[in-house]
Design an enzyme around this catalytic site. Structure first.
Site, PDB file in Angstrom:
ATOM      1  CD  GLN A   1      -2.426  -1.318   2.713  1.00 18.61           C
ATOM      2  OE1 GLN A   1      -3.407  -0.677   3.027  1.00 18.61           O
ATOM      3  NE2 GLN A   1      -1.829  -2.157   3.537  1.00 18.61           N
TER       4      GLN A   1
ATOM      5  CG  HIS B   1      -2.799   2.678  -2.009  1.00 18.80           C
ATOM      6  ND1 HIS B   1      -2.791   2.576  -0.641  1.00 18.80           N
ATOM      7  CD2 HIS B   1      -3.907   2.018  -2.416  1.00 18.80           C
ATOM      8  CE1 HIS B   1      -3.841   1.864  -0.239  1.00 18.80           C
ATOM      9  NE2 HIS B   1      -4.512   1.510  -1.293  1.00 18.80           N
TER      10      HIS B   1
ATOM     11  CB  CYS C   1       0.497  18.203 -21.414  1.00 19.05           C
ATOM     12  SG  CYS C   1       2.009  18.059 -20.441  1.00 19.05           S
TER      13      CYS C   1
ATOM     14  N   GLY D   1       2.967  -4.367   8.951  1.00 21.86           N
ATOM     15  CA  GLY D   1       2.913  -2.908   9.089  1.00 21.86           C
ATOM     16  C   GLY D   1       1.706  -2.241   8.481  1.00 21.86           C
TER      17      GLY D   1
ATOM     18  CB  ALA E   1       3.576  -1.491  15.933  1.00 19.66           C
TER      19      ALA E   1
HETATM   20  P1  NAD Z   1      -1.533   2.838   8.612  1.00 16.27           P
HETATM   21  O1  NAD Z   1      -0.798   4.111   8.887  1.00 16.27           O
HETATM   22  O2  NAD Z   1      -3.015   2.844   8.624  1.00 16.27           O
HETATM   23  O3  NAD Z   1      -1.085   1.735   9.676  1.00 16.27           O
HETATM   24  C1  NAD Z   1       0.264   1.485   9.943  1.00 16.27           C
HETATM   25  C2  NAD Z   1       0.345   0.318  10.905  1.00 16.27           C
HETATM   26  O4  NAD Z   1       1.711   0.025  11.073  1.00 16.27           O
HETATM   27  C3  NAD Z   1      -0.248   0.598  12.287  1.00 16.27           C
HETATM   28  O5  NAD Z   1      -1.145  -0.443  12.637  1.00 16.27           O
HETATM   29  C4  NAD Z   1       0.973   0.613  13.203  1.00 16.27           C
HETATM   30  O6  NAD Z   1       0.710   0.032  14.451  1.00 16.27           O
HETATM   31  C5  NAD Z   1       1.953  -0.228  12.436  1.00 16.27           C
HETATM   32  N1  NAD Z   1       3.369   0.092  12.679  1.00 16.27           N
HETATM   33  C6  NAD Z   1       3.930   1.285  12.984  1.00 16.27           C
HETATM   34  N2  NAD Z   1       5.261   1.159  13.096  1.00 16.27           N
HETATM   35  C7  NAD Z   1       5.547  -0.146  12.868  1.00 16.27           C
HETATM   36  C8  NAD Z   1       6.755  -0.897  12.841  1.00 16.27           C
HETATM   37  N3  NAD Z   1       7.953  -0.328  13.073  1.00 16.27           N
HETATM   38  N4  NAD Z   1       6.682  -2.230  12.579  1.00 16.27           N
HETATM   39  C9  NAD Z   1       5.484  -2.827  12.348  1.00 16.27           C
HETATM   40  N5  NAD Z   1       4.305  -2.156  12.364  1.00 16.27           N
HETATM   41  C10 NAD Z   1       4.340  -0.833  12.613  1.00 16.27           C
HETATM   42  O7  NAD Z   1      -0.955   2.303   7.247  1.00 16.27           O
HETATM   43  P2  NAD Z   1      -1.654   1.478   6.096  1.00 16.27           P
HETATM   44  O8  NAD Z   1      -2.435   0.359   6.663  1.00 16.27           O
HETATM   45  O9  NAD Z   1      -0.560   1.219   5.114  1.00 16.27           O
HETATM   46  O10 NAD Z   1      -2.729   2.476   5.436  1.00 16.27           O
HETATM   47  C11 NAD Z   1      -2.476   3.838   5.268  1.00 16.27           C
HETATM   48  C12 NAD Z   1      -2.463   4.354   3.843  1.00 16.27           C
HETATM   49  O11 NAD Z   1      -1.517   5.415   3.865  1.00 16.27           O
HETATM   50  C13 NAD Z   1      -1.983   3.429   2.791  1.00 16.27           C
HETATM   51  O12 NAD Z   1      -2.915   3.516   1.777  1.00 16.27           O
HETATM   52  C14 NAD Z   1      -0.645   4.009   2.271  1.00 16.27           C
HETATM   53  O13 NAD Z   1      -0.720   4.160   0.860  1.00 16.27           O
HETATM   54  C15 NAD Z   1      -0.556   5.378   2.848  1.00 16.27           C
HETATM   55  N6  NAD Z   1       0.752   5.714   3.465  1.00 16.27           N
HETATM   56  C16 NAD Z   1       1.918   5.315   2.863  1.00 16.27           C
HETATM   57  C17 NAD Z   1       3.136   5.615   3.449  1.00 16.27           C
HETATM   58  C18 NAD Z   1       4.398   5.159   2.758  1.00 16.27           C
HETATM   59  O14 NAD Z   1       4.435   5.040   1.521  1.00 16.27           O
HETATM   60  N7  NAD Z   1       5.477   4.888   3.508  1.00 16.27           N
HETATM   61  C19 NAD Z   1       3.187   6.297   4.669  1.00 16.27           C
HETATM   62  C20 NAD Z   1       1.961   6.701   5.261  1.00 16.27           C
HETATM   63  C21 NAD Z   1       0.752   6.386   4.646  1.00 16.27           C
END
Ligand code: NAD
Length: 261
Positions: free
Chosen positions: A113, A131, A142, A204, A231
């Site tokens: 994602q 995404h 363009c 994650g 987490a």
């Molecule tokens: P989310 O932010 O909803 O959830 C993140 C999850 O990761 C949480 O449940 C949290 O507890 C867990 N987490 C945090 N740190 C962690 C670690 N070190 N190890 C393991 N788990 C950990 O993210 P999502 O479910 O991906 O959905 C959010 C949307 O936001 C997605 O559609 C994504 O496209 C976008 N997004 C992307 C990025 C990126 O590209 N890095 C960053 C933020 C949001």
């Protein structure tokens, strides 16, 4: 490793990682589904969870197509800071552990994602971006595409940024904003991989954004065994054989080591 719970090996992190490794060792068509959490240890804030962006602003507002179309400069003012963090980020041991699992033949693909490109940067060969990618920007007038880094470099002097080809001001990162359709080919491929999977490794992600959240369930209902490394608890932990509540940058390398050890 952080607090850990598991269907088996309860309370003992090593036993739980051991069980995850045993499941992965038998995998030939495994699929990983990753979310923002896997990149948290690379310094990119998540949306939800501790320290998540949602505690600062509402992403549905700042990252929606309606906001972008109404006022691209307002969008870019918020995106500028996030973009510079994401462009500077490097893969962490969690990303690298997935590369090792793919190379060992246990993972067929990583479905993500995330839009940060860190799976590709770490060396994963088959990455499906549900995404889109934040590494490229497209002119909605363009159609010209250019690297995000080039647009990022001129944001201090040009707000909103202008297209180098047509001069338009509708430059949008090639990410799926709230209110936009998801890329059909990527979604189709991800669900096909889920149906064929023998193991689904969820890492994650809060599993609240759909349809990505349905991918593990599709895999499990087609016979796959499920492992969760996150987490915090997710709404679908009960479908998993192993649940490890910890940091993916610590847990995944341990699982990878035990899988081929
Ligand atoms: P989310 O932010 O909803 O959830 C993140 C999850 O990761 C949480 O449940 C949290 O507890 C867990 N987490 C945090 N740190 C962690 C670690 N070190 N190890 C393991 N788990 C950990 O993210 P999502 O479910 O991906 O959905 C959010 C949307 O936001 C997605 O559609 C994504 O496209 C976008 N997004 C992307 C990025 C990126 O590209 N890095 C960053 C933020 C949001």
């Amino acid at each position: 490793m952080g607090a850990v719970s598991g269907r088996q090996g309860d309370g003992d992190p090593r036993m739980t990682a051991q069980l995850a490794a045993e499941i992965l060792r038998g995998a030939r068509r495994g699929v990983a589904l990753t979310g923002a959490g896997i990149s948290a240890e690379s310094g990119i804030p998540t949306f939800r969870g501790e320290g998540g962006l949602w505690t600062k602003y509402d992403p549905v507002k700042v990252a929606s197509i309606d906001t972008f179309l109404a006022d691209p400069a307002a969008y870019w003012r918020v995106a500028r800071d996030r973009g510079s963090v994401a462009l500077a980020a490097r893969p962490n041991p969690g990303h690298i552990a997935l590369v090792a699992m793919e190379a060992a033949g246990h993972l067929a693909a990583v479905v993500t994602q995330n839009t940060d490109g860190l799976h590709q940067a770490s060396g994963s060969k088959r990455v499906i971006e549900l995404h889109g990618s934040g590494r490229t920007v497209e002119c909605l007038e363009c159609g010209r595409r250019e690297p995000r880094a080039d647009v990022q470099a001129r944001l201090d002097v040009e707000m909103p940024p202008k297209c180098r080809s047509c001069g338009g001001t509708m430059l949008k990162p090639t990410v799926v904003l709230f209110g936009e359709a998801m890329p059909v080919a990527a979604v189709t491929e991800a669900f096909e991989l889920a149906r064929q999977a023998d193991v689904v490794l969820v890492v994650g992600t809060s599993l609240v954004v759909h349809p990505a959240a349905e991918i593990p369930l599709e895999a499990v209902s087609s016979g796959a065994r499920m492992i969760v490394v996150n987490a915090e608890p997710t709404p679908f932990d009960r479908f998993a054989e192993v649940v490890i509540h910890g940091r993916s940058g610590e847990v995944l390398p341990e699982i990878a080591r035990l899988t081929d050890g």
